[in-house]
Scaffold this active site. Structure first.
Site, PDB file in Angstrom:
ATOM      1  N   SER A  65      35.683 -46.436 -37.928  1.00  0.00           N
ATOM      2  CA  SER A  65      36.091 -47.814 -37.749  1.00  0.00           C
ATOM      3  C   SER A  65      37.394 -47.976 -36.973  1.00  0.00           C
ATOM      4  CB  SER A  65      36.253 -48.481 -39.125  1.00  0.00           C
ATOM      5  OG  SER A  65      37.269 -47.842 -39.886  1.00  0.00           O
ATOM      6  N   LYS A  73      46.350 -49.671 -36.501  1.00  0.00           N
ATOM      7  CA  LYS A  73      45.079 -50.273 -36.872  1.00  0.00           C
ATOM      8  C   LYS A  73      45.327 -51.573 -37.621  1.00  0.00           C
ATOM      9  CE  LYS A  73      40.708 -48.979 -39.196  1.00  0.00           C
ATOM     10  NZ  LYS A  73      40.025 -47.881 -39.925  1.00  0.00           N
ATOM     11  N   SER A 127      36.574 -42.236 -40.289  1.00  0.00           N
ATOM     12  CA  SER A 127      36.984 -43.298 -39.374  1.00  0.00           C
ATOM     13  C   SER A 127      38.169 -42.971 -38.494  1.00  0.00           C
ATOM     14  CB  SER A 127      37.284 -44.584 -40.157  1.00  0.00           C
ATOM     15  OG  SER A 127      36.105 -45.153 -40.664  1.00  0.00           O
TER      16      SER A 127
END
Length: 498
Positions: free
Chosen positions: A155, A80, A179
């Site tokens: 996210s 990420k 997330s």
């Protein structure tokens, strides 16, 4: 010949160690898959081909020299874009950090690389992790590999989509309010949020410092357990004061039977507004599977869980406001030119460098921490946090794990959540886990009969009972046999392995 997406992470590592194929061949297969599939998915913000081939070459060299290889030898992994990695940008999907080059590597990333993983690049996310759909990325949205008209969740949407699309075998994300687990559910992969403190947060761009935790995505519980071994194997991280020593072997008890384990059911949650019939059916299937496995279903209550979203959206924006104050356009980040004063430059740089949702949450946090609002909102939110924590402690006196939905719905369409509060509600069942800091995992349960989209359930465990939590999740996964594999919209092989 097998292709990359037909093999688990464990099989890839074993194949590299045995010499069935080289780490370089695996890295090239992953690069091929990204090139062929990511145009439609857009899971990546940066593909680190040079880093990947360099790391793979080192793995192959070590094998030729008969050196012992790590448990993730040659396994392609994505990170990420809020996790620092030298040789890449760390943008947090924001204009504010569009050109920021990592000057150090996050501990969680370095531990994956030390275990032999091959770094394939940085994945898309909601800007600064503010969102549940990956639509707030400054650069572009990411599509759900099962239906590109739908979101992958957020996210950590890019990390989930990259695994679901068969572009990489594992990925890392961060989970502040769901997330990891929510996008895992939307994309039909396994997503695990460990107990707060189990995985080091050093080198992770902070959103909510008391809520954030890093964890892995994989296409099976076994692969996630393999990644967790790499993340915790070196013990506590002295660079993170919240890091705890949790040196357990997640693989050692994975195959143990769960007969007699007590699974807590909060039946009142299943009657909450907004939960679809498909999600209720998935919960019923999971309960039946646990009964077949010899587990005992017990009713438990979480009396204050209904206040979790309200408490979270006080605590999290306050912590975000504090953490993002460092991005002032002076030391690093976007700088607005042609300003007459430093104050104007800082103000305009922040106004133009942050997107709408990032500005919204920081403004909310600034208000909630003001003298007029602190005692009215922030302090009571922390009191509610204590009550929710006590509820969980009480619930776990009667059970080994809680069974909950991961999300009230399957993946929704782009633009469907026009009202921010609708988006916030998609984390209804995950937020409380971050508030108390316990571990949680999303396990696929097949496809919905109405939407034909991935469904899942969530398991939550007591603090630092993550090894048992993965054991229970593995048993459920094997019983329902709902491993979804690679999403069918990802057409074309990603590279063959000998």
């Amino acid at each position: 010949m097998a292709t990359l997406d037909e093999l688990s992470a464990a099989q890839i590592a074993a194949g590299v160690v045995a010499g069935e194929f080289s780490a370089t061949e695996v890295a090239q297969a992953s690069l091929d898959a990204i090139e062929k599939r990511d145009g439609a998915i857009q899971a990546f913000l940066q593909v680190s081909a040079d880093l990947a081939l360099e790391a793979a070459a080192i793995t192959d060299k070590n094998r030729a020299a008969k050196k012992q290889l790590g448990a993730l030898a040659g396994v392609p992994v994505a990170f990420k874009d809020n996790l620092h990695l030298v040789g890449t940008r760390t943008t947090c999907a924001s204009k504010m950090l569009e050109n920021y080059e990592s000057v150090f590597t996050a501990t969680c990333v370095s531990r994956m690389l030390a275990a032999g993983a091959t770094p394939m690049g940085k994945t898309n996310m909601d800007e600064f992790a503010f969102g549940s759909s990956t639509e707030s990325s400054y650069f572009h949205p990411t599509a759900n590999p099962w239906d590109t008209s739908r979101v992958p969740g957020g996210s950590s949407g890019g990390s989930a989509a990259a695994v679901a699309a068969g572009e990489v075998s594992l990925s890392l994300g961060s989970d502040t309010g769901g997330s990891i687990r929510q996008p895992a559910s939307f994309c039909g992969v396994v997503g695990f949020k460990p107990t707060y403190g189990v995985v080091s947060r050093y080198g992770v761009v902070a959103f909510g410092s008391s809520l954030d935790q890093v964890g892995p995505f994989g296409r099976s519980v076994e692969d996630v357990a393999l990644a967790m071994n790499a993340l915790v194997g070196a013990g506590a991280d002295p660079l993170d004061s919240t890091s705890q020593a949790y040196a357990v072997d997640f693989m050692s008890s994975l195959h143990n039977p769960i007969e007699g384990k007590r699974i807590g059911i909060v039946r009142s949650l299943l009657d909450m507004e907004g939960i679809t019939a498909e999600v209720r059916d998935a919960m019923q299937q999971a309960m039946s599977a646990f009964e077949r496995l010899g587990a005992v279903l017990v009713d438990v209550e979480l009396p204050h869980i209904g206040a979790a979203i309200a408490a979270y959206y006080v605590i999290a924006p306050c912590e975000a406001f504090s953490n993002l104050a460092r991005f002032d356009g002076v030391r690093y980040g976007y700088t607005e030119p042609h300003c007459s004063s430093l104050a104007e430059q800082t103000s305009r740089s922040r106004a133009l460098g942050f997107g709408q949702e990032a500005r919204r949450r920081q403004l909310l946090g600034a208000y909630l921490l003001s003298s007029e609002a602190y005692n009215k909102y922030y302090y009571p939110a922390q009191q509610v946090r204590t009550l929710i924590t006590e509820d969980y402690v009480q619930a776990f006196t009667n059970c080994d794990a809680l069974l909950l939905p991961t999300s009230p719905t399957t993946a929704f369409s782009f633009g469907q959540m026009g009202d921010p509060t609708q988006m916030y509600a998609s984390d209804l069942f995950t937020i409380s886990n971050n508030i108390v800091g316990n571990g949680g995992i999303s396990v696929p349960m097949g496809l919905g009969t109405q939407t034909n989209m991935p469904l899942s359930v969530q398991l939550q465990g007591p603090a630092f009972a993550d090894q048992t939590l993965l054991q229970i999740a593995f048993a459920l996964e094997q019983e329902v046999k709902a491993g979804l594999g690679v999403a069918p919209t990802c057409i074309g092989k990603g590279g063959e392995l000998a």
